[in-house]
Design a protein around this motif. Structure first.
Motif, PDB file in Angstrom:
ATOM      1  N   ALA A  43      12.675  78.541  -8.200  1.00  0.00           N
ATOM      2  CA  ALA A  43      12.027  77.588  -7.304  1.00  0.00           C
ATOM      3  C   ALA A  43      10.767  77.008  -7.931  1.00  0.00           C
ATOM      4  N   THR A  44       9.985  77.854  -8.598  1.00  0.00           N
ATOM      5  CA  THR A  44       8.721  77.411  -9.188  1.00  0.00           C
ATOM      6  C   THR A  44       8.951  76.416 -10.315  1.00  0.00           C
ATOM      7  N   ILE A  45       9.948  76.682 -11.155  1.00  0.00           N
ATOM      8  CA  ILE A  45      10.228  75.768 -12.271  1.00  0.00           C
ATOM      9  C   ILE A  45      10.559  74.376 -11.739  1.00  0.00           C
ATOM     10  N   PHE A  46      11.440  74.285 -10.766  1.00  0.00           N
ATOM     11  CA  PHE A  46      11.820  72.980 -10.220  1.00  0.00           C
ATOM     12  C   PHE A  46      10.655  72.318  -9.483  1.00  0.00           C
ATOM     13  N   ASN A  47       9.962  73.112  -8.651  1.00  0.00           N
ATOM     14  CA  ASN A  47       8.887  72.552  -7.839  1.00  0.00           C
ATOM     15  C   ASN A  47       7.711  72.093  -8.693  1.00  0.00           C
ATOM     16  N   HIS A  48       7.304  72.920  -9.645  1.00  0.00           N
ATOM     17  CA  HIS A  48       6.140  72.569 -10.451  1.00  0.00           C
ATOM     18  C   HIS A  48       6.477  71.549 -11.530  1.00  0.00           C
ATOM     19  N   ALA A  49       7.733  71.483 -11.955  1.00  0.00           N
ATOM     20  CA  ALA A  49       8.139  70.405 -12.870  1.00  0.00           C
ATOM     21  C   ALA A  49       7.966  69.060 -12.173  1.00  0.00           C
ATOM     22  N   LEU A  50       8.331  69.014 -10.904  1.00  0.00           N
ATOM     23  CA  LEU A  50       8.130  67.801 -10.111  1.00  0.00           C
ATOM     24  C   LEU A  50       6.642  67.480  -9.997  1.00  0.00           C
ATOM     25  N   ALA A  51       5.822  68.511  -9.757  1.00  0.00           N
ATOM     26  CA  ALA A  51       4.381  68.309  -9.611  1.00  0.00           C
ATOM     27  C   ALA A  51       3.757  67.826 -10.919  1.00  0.00           C
ATOM     28  N   VAL A  52       4.170  68.413 -12.047  1.00  0.00           N
ATOM     29  CA  VAL A  52       3.645  68.003 -13.352  1.00  0.00           C
ATOM     30  C   VAL A  52       4.028  66.562 -13.657  1.00  0.00           C
ATOM     31  N   ALA A  53       5.262  66.178 -13.332  1.00  0.00           N
ATOM     32  CA  ALA A  53       5.707  64.802 -13.558  1.00  0.00           C
ATOM     33  C   ALA A  53       4.873  63.826 -12.739  1.00  0.00           C
ATOM     34  N   VAL A  54       4.623  64.168 -11.484  1.00  0.00           N
ATOM     35  CA  VAL A  54       3.801  63.308 -10.622  1.00  0.00           C
ATOM     36  C   VAL A  54       2.384  63.211 -11.169  1.00  0.00           C
ATOM     37  N   GLY A  55       1.822  64.359 -11.594  1.00  0.00           N
ATOM     38  CA  GLY A  55       0.462  64.370 -12.132  1.00  0.00           C
ATOM     39  C   GLY A  55       0.326  63.510 -13.375  1.00  0.00           C
ATOM     40  N   ASN A  56       1.300  63.588 -14.277  1.00  0.00           N
ATOM     41  CA  ASN A  56       1.248  62.778 -15.495  1.00  0.00           C
ATOM     42  C   ASN A  56       1.442  61.304 -15.210  1.00  0.00           C
ATOM     43  N   TYR A  57       2.255  60.988 -14.209  1.00  0.00           N
ATOM     44  CA  TYR A  57       2.443  59.590 -13.817  1.00  0.00           C
ATOM     45  C   TYR A  57       1.140  59.023 -13.262  1.00  0.00           C
ATOM     46  N   LEU A  58       0.457  59.794 -12.437  1.00  0.00           N
ATOM     47  CA  LEU A  58      -0.807  59.339 -11.864  1.00  0.00           C
ATOM     48  C   LEU A  58      -1.870  59.126 -12.938  1.00  0.00           C
ATOM     49  N   SER A  59      -1.855  59.990 -13.977  1.00  0.00           N
ATOM     50  CA  SER A  59      -2.858  59.868 -15.036  1.00  0.00           C
ATOM     51  C   SER A  59      -2.710  58.580 -15.831  1.00  0.00           C
ATOM     52  N   SER A  60      -1.501  58.003 -15.810  1.00  0.00           N
ATOM     53  CA  SER A  60      -1.282  56.736 -16.519  1.00  0.00           C
ATOM     54  C   SER A  60      -1.703  55.534 -15.687  1.00  0.00           C
ATOM     55  N   LEU A  61      -1.964  55.754 -14.402  1.00  0.00           N
ATOM     56  CA  LEU A  61      -2.329  54.660 -13.506  1.00  0.00           C
ATOM     57  C   LEU A  61      -3.803  54.682 -13.102  1.00  0.00           C
ATOM     58  N   ILE A  62      -4.400  55.881 -13.071  1.00  0.00           N
ATOM     59  CA  ILE A  62      -5.754  56.047 -12.543  1.00  0.00           C
ATOM     60  C   ILE A  62      -6.706  56.416 -13.674  1.00  0.00           C
ATOM     61  N   PRO A  63      -7.901  55.808 -13.734  1.00  0.00           N
ATOM     62  CA  PRO A  63      -8.881  56.149 -14.772  1.00  0.00           C
ATOM     63  C   PRO A  63      -9.242  57.630 -14.741  1.00  0.00           C
ATOM     64  N   MET A  64      -9.517  58.211 -15.923  1.00  0.00           N
ATOM     65  CA  MET A  64      -9.795  59.635 -16.023  1.00  0.00           C
ATOM     66  C   MET A  64     -11.028  60.035 -15.220  1.00  0.00           C
ATOM     67  N   SER A  65     -12.035  59.175 -15.157  1.00  0.00           N
ATOM     68  CA  SER A  65     -13.241  59.491 -14.394  1.00  0.00           C
ATOM     69  C   SER A  65     -12.921  59.680 -12.923  1.00  0.00           C
ATOM     70  N   MET A 120      -2.368  71.507  -6.377  1.00  0.00           N
ATOM     71  CA  MET A 120      -3.270  71.864  -7.469  1.00  0.00           C
ATOM     72  C   MET A 120      -2.618  71.601  -8.815  1.00  0.00           C
ATOM     73  N   THR A 121      -1.310  71.880  -8.920  1.00  0.00           N
ATOM     74  CA  THR A 121      -0.579  71.607 -10.157  1.00  0.00           C
ATOM     75  C   THR A 121      -0.592  70.121 -10.481  1.00  0.00           C
ATOM     76  N   ILE A 122      -0.436  69.290  -9.450  1.00  0.00           N
ATOM     77  CA  ILE A 122      -0.515  67.836  -9.641  1.00  0.00           C
ATOM     78  C   ILE A 122      -1.900  67.452 -10.159  1.00  0.00           C
ATOM     79  N   ALA A 123      -2.933  68.033  -9.562  1.00  0.00           N
ATOM     80  CA  ALA A 123      -4.313  67.688  -9.930  1.00  0.00           C
ATOM     81  C   ALA A 123      -4.626  68.063 -11.374  1.00  0.00           C
ATOM     82  N   ILE A 124      -4.275  69.282 -11.787  1.00  0.00           N
ATOM     83  CA  ILE A 124      -4.614  69.694 -13.156  1.00  0.00           C
ATOM     84  C   ILE A 124      -3.703  69.021 -14.177  1.00  0.00           C
ATOM     85  N   SER A 125      -2.488  68.639 -13.778  1.00  0.00           N
ATOM     86  CA  SER A 125      -1.587  67.928 -14.694  1.00  0.00           C
ATOM     87  C   SER A 125      -2.105  66.525 -14.972  1.00  0.00           C
TER      88      SER A 125
END
Length: 235
Positions: A43-65, A120-125
């Motif tokens: 469950a964690t692998i699937f759930n957090h893989a989704l969270a990491v993907a979302v986090g990395n997508y957001l990092s490409s759209l939103i300034p790091m600051s 939290m996984t989304i945020a740190i990703s």
């Protein structure tokens, strides 16, 4: 490697008294530890893989600051959430027609959707350049935390008051959130007046979530010896 360790430690802290840790303890009263842990892993692998993907997508759209400010506020929210604790509803423990591993995996995947560990996984990703390390770290952290809940839950309830565990975990998050805010906001917002106002508001929120709205005794009720959590689990 640093990001892996950081992600693992933050998840361990986040899971202390969290809904999914309570669910792990409840599931361990019905199934073997090995089956529960395999279900948690899947469950964690699937759930957090989704969270990491979302986090990395957001990092490409939103300034790091901006991401750093959002991450800091998220840590404060996670800290208050941890102080309040989670409550495991009866429906979270319902059985399904599947086998133990699939049952646990489905229950955990659904319980983690929108839970503070996933957020939290989304945020740190979003604030990381190594998503694979974040995924591995959060997965390992989840297994460690739920293993502690399953195997050590009853022991901790006998020797360490549940409130102490929640307060230590919550304060760690609040500390990281405050430190990130300090390093991210403009210097004009670090004046004495704003610092005092921040401490005052934060203190009020800690009192509300940590005292007035806190769930008490949930984890220890589940981990109590009469539940026979470890029955036949070490076979």
């Amino acid at each position: 490697m640093t990001e892996f360790v950081k992600a693992a430690l933050l998840v361990v802290v986040a899971e202390m008294g969290d809904k999914t840790q309570l669910l792990a303890m409840a599931m361990a009263s019905k199934y073997k530890v090995k089956e529960v842990m395999i279900g948690v892993l899947v469950a964690t692998i699937f759930n957090h893989a989704l969270a990491v993907a979302v986090g990395n997508y957001l990092s490409s759209l939103i300034p790091m600051s901006t991401i750093k400010i959002v991450a800091a506020i998220s840590f404060l929210i996670f800290g208050l959430w941890t102080l309040r604790g989670d409550k495991l509803d009866d429906e979270d423990e319902k059985k399904t027609k599947f086998g133990p591993i699939v049952t646990v995996a489905i229950a955990f995947f659904l319980a983690e959707m929108g839970d503070k560990t996933q957020l939290m996984t989304i945020a740190i990703s979003a604030n990381s350049h190594h998503p694979a390390f974040i995924l591995m770290g959060t997965t390992v952290g989840m297994l460690i935390a739920d293993g502690i809940g399953i195997i050590g839950g009853a022991w901790m309830c006998k020797h360490i008051p549940e409130a102490y565990i929640k307060w230590v975990a919550g304060i760690i998050f609040i500390f990281f959130g405050t430190l990130t805010i300090y390093n991210s906001v403009p210097s004009v917002l670090l004046s004495t007046m704003y610092v005092i106002l921040y401490i005052l508001v934060l203190g009020i929120l800690i009192y509300i979530f940590g005292v007035k709205l806190s769930y008490q005794g949930q984890a220890c009720n589940i981990a109590s010896p009469d539940k026979n959590i470890l029955k036949d689990n070490n076979k």
